[in-house]
Design a protein around this motif. Structure first.
Motif, short mmCIF file in Angstrom:
data_model
loop_
_atom_site.label_atom_id
_atom_site.label_comp_id
_atom_site.label_asym_id
_atom_site.label_seq_id
_atom_site.Cartn_x
_atom_site.Cartn_y
_atom_site.Cartn_z
N VAL A 83 37.21 38.10 34.74
CA VAL A 83 37.28 39.13 34.52
C VAL A 83 36.42 40.08 35.74
CG1 VAL A 83 37.10 39.42 32.03
CG2 VAL A 83 34.89 39.58 33.40
N LYS A 84 37.08 41.10 36.20
CA LYS A 84 36.39 41.82 37.40
C LYS A 84 35.37 43.02 36.75
CE LYS A 84 37.53 44.69 41.34
NZ LYS A 84 38.72 45.39 42.21
N VAL A 85 34.29 43.01 37.00
CA VAL A 85 33.12 43.82 36.52
C VAL A 85 32.81 44.97 37.46
CG1 VAL A 85 31.19 44.34 35.32
CG2 VAL A 85 32.50 42.24 34.87
N MET A 86 32.84 46.13 37.49
CA MET A 86 32.24 47.17 38.35
C MET A 86 30.74 47.50 37.90
SD MET A 86 34.70 47.41 40.34
CE MET A 86 33.81 48.54 41.34
N SER A 120 29.13 33.58 37.27
CA SER A 120 29.56 35.06 37.69
C SER A 120 29.11 35.20 39.38
CB SER A 120 28.69 36.31 36.94
OG SER A 120 27.20 35.79 37.29
N LYS A 121 29.92 36.04 40.07
CA LYS A 121 29.34 36.00 41.54
C LYS A 121 29.88 37.27 41.90
CE LYS A 121 33.96 33.79 42.80
NZ LYS A 121 34.66 32.50 43.28
N VAL A 122 29.39 37.55 43.28
CA VAL A 122 29.64 38.66 43.92
C VAL A 122 31.16 38.81 44.49
CG1 VAL A 122 29.15 40.52 45.72
CG2 VAL A 122 27.33 39.42 44.25
N HIS A 123 31.89 39.95 44.29
CA HIS A 123 33.39 39.89 44.88
C HIS A 123 33.43 41.24 45.57
CE1 HIS A 123 37.54 38.81 46.03
NE2 HIS A 123 38.10 39.90 45.10
N SER A 124 33.40 41.34 46.88
CA SER A 124 33.36 42.77 47.39
C SER A 124 32.59 43.50 46.79
CB SER A 124 34.85 43.33 47.28
OG SER A 124 35.26 44.38 47.98
N VAL A 128 32.88 39.38 39.69
CA VAL A 128 33.64 38.54 39.19
C VAL A 128 32.89 37.36 37.94
CG1 VAL A 128 35.67 39.24 40.31
CG2 VAL A 128 34.34 37.06 40.71
N ALA A 129 33.31 37.37 36.96
CA ALA A 129 32.96 36.52 35.98
C ALA A 129 33.79 35.82 34.88
CB ALA A 129 31.84 37.24 35.09
N ARG A 130 33.38 34.36 34.57
CA ARG A 130 34.01 33.83 33.51
C ARG A 130 33.34 33.80 32.14
NH1 ARG A 130 34.43 27.93 32.53
NH2 ARG A 130 32.87 27.38 34.00
N LEU A 131 33.89 34.22 31.23
CA LEU A 131 33.15 34.18 30.05
C LEU A 131 33.96 33.11 29.24
CD1 LEU A 131 33.57 38.18 29.37
CD2 LEU A 131 31.82 36.73 30.55
N ALA A 132 32.94 32.51 28.33
CA ALA A 132 33.28 31.40 27.39
C ALA A 132 34.39 31.97 26.37
CB ALA A 132 31.79 30.78 26.76
N GLY A 133 35.32 31.24 26.38
CA GLY A 133 36.53 31.68 25.21
C GLY A 133 37.44 32.69 25.86
#
Length: 242
Positions: A83-86, A120-124, A128-133
């Protein structure tokens, strides 16, 4: 005590406005300020420990009492469920809470979920993050529009007593060195160089109608002299008629 963030990139002197997905009366959270002359770069990524977090995304009745809104899910990222998180502050300059904490709470209207952040990591300008499930793009898209909350007690520990999370400064009373009350911290603003206290105080129009006045005081050592956490008070070198 200039800013380090996650910064929100607002212009100097601008009245703070909520970002998409942020409640109108919500403050900018997650960022922190520190003593003059120092900036620290946040870690570029946060991955799960050697252990794979158990459990996926599960519905919950309520959030922790100290839950703090730190951003919102704007979109899916890639095809594998990321997912992309702002963030409500600039992730490129920090985003420490989202980069470090593994337990997230997701909220959209009355829908509340608990999620484990695997990576999770910084992207621009986002995180962006990977969530379980959440294993594919459709699952990630289903989370679009959810706000991301993290327990304040889980925030990364700051280095020393001269560092403060913005959320802890909101609501503090401000007075000058002469003991004159200047108002209460309503919000924090970042102009790219340092943080700014946005202080509200009761005032009146020429006709005697009550209004809310505003003061903007740079959160730098030349003006901010003391931050008393216990008393929830900030002492500044600032005259009431500035």
């Amino acid at each position: 005590m200039p800013a380090r963030d996650p910064q929100n990139g607002r212009e100097t002197g601008a009245i703070s406005q909520p970002k998409p997905g942020q409640q109108e009366d919500a403050a900018t959270f997650g960022a922190f300020v520190r003593k003059p002359g120092a900036r620290r770069v946040a870690a570029g990524a946060s991955a799960a420990d050697n252990e794979e977090p158990a459990g996926g995304i599960e519905p919950v009745e309520q959030l922790p009492e100290d839950a703090v809104e730190v951003g919102f899910i704007a979109d899916a990222y890639g095809l594998k469920g990321w997912v992309k998180v702002m963030p409500h502050a600039n992730g490129k300059s920090g985003g420490d809470a989202m980069l470090a904490v593994k337990r997230w709470w997701l909220v959209k209207n009355r829908d509340r979920k608990s999620a484990r952040c695997m990576q999770s990591k910084v992207h621009s300008d986002s995180i962006v993050a990977r969530l379980a499930g959440c294993d594919d793009r459709d699952a990630a898209l289903a989370l679009k529009g959810h706000t991301v909350h993290i327990a304040r007690s889980d925030f990364p520990k700051l280095d020393d007593e001269d560092e403060f999370y913005w959320v802890d400064l909101i609501g503090m009373e401000v007075e000058n060195e002469a003991g004159v009350a200047l108002g209460r911290v309503a919000d924090m603003i970042d102009n790219g160089a340092h943080s700014i206290l946005r202080i509200e105080y009761p005032g009146a129009t020429k006709d005697g109608e009550p209004v809310t006045g505003e003061r903007l005081i740079p959160f730098v050592g030349v003006y901010v002299k003391t931050v008393d956490r216990a008393a929830k008070r900030i002492i500044v070198d600032w005259h009431a008629d500035y």
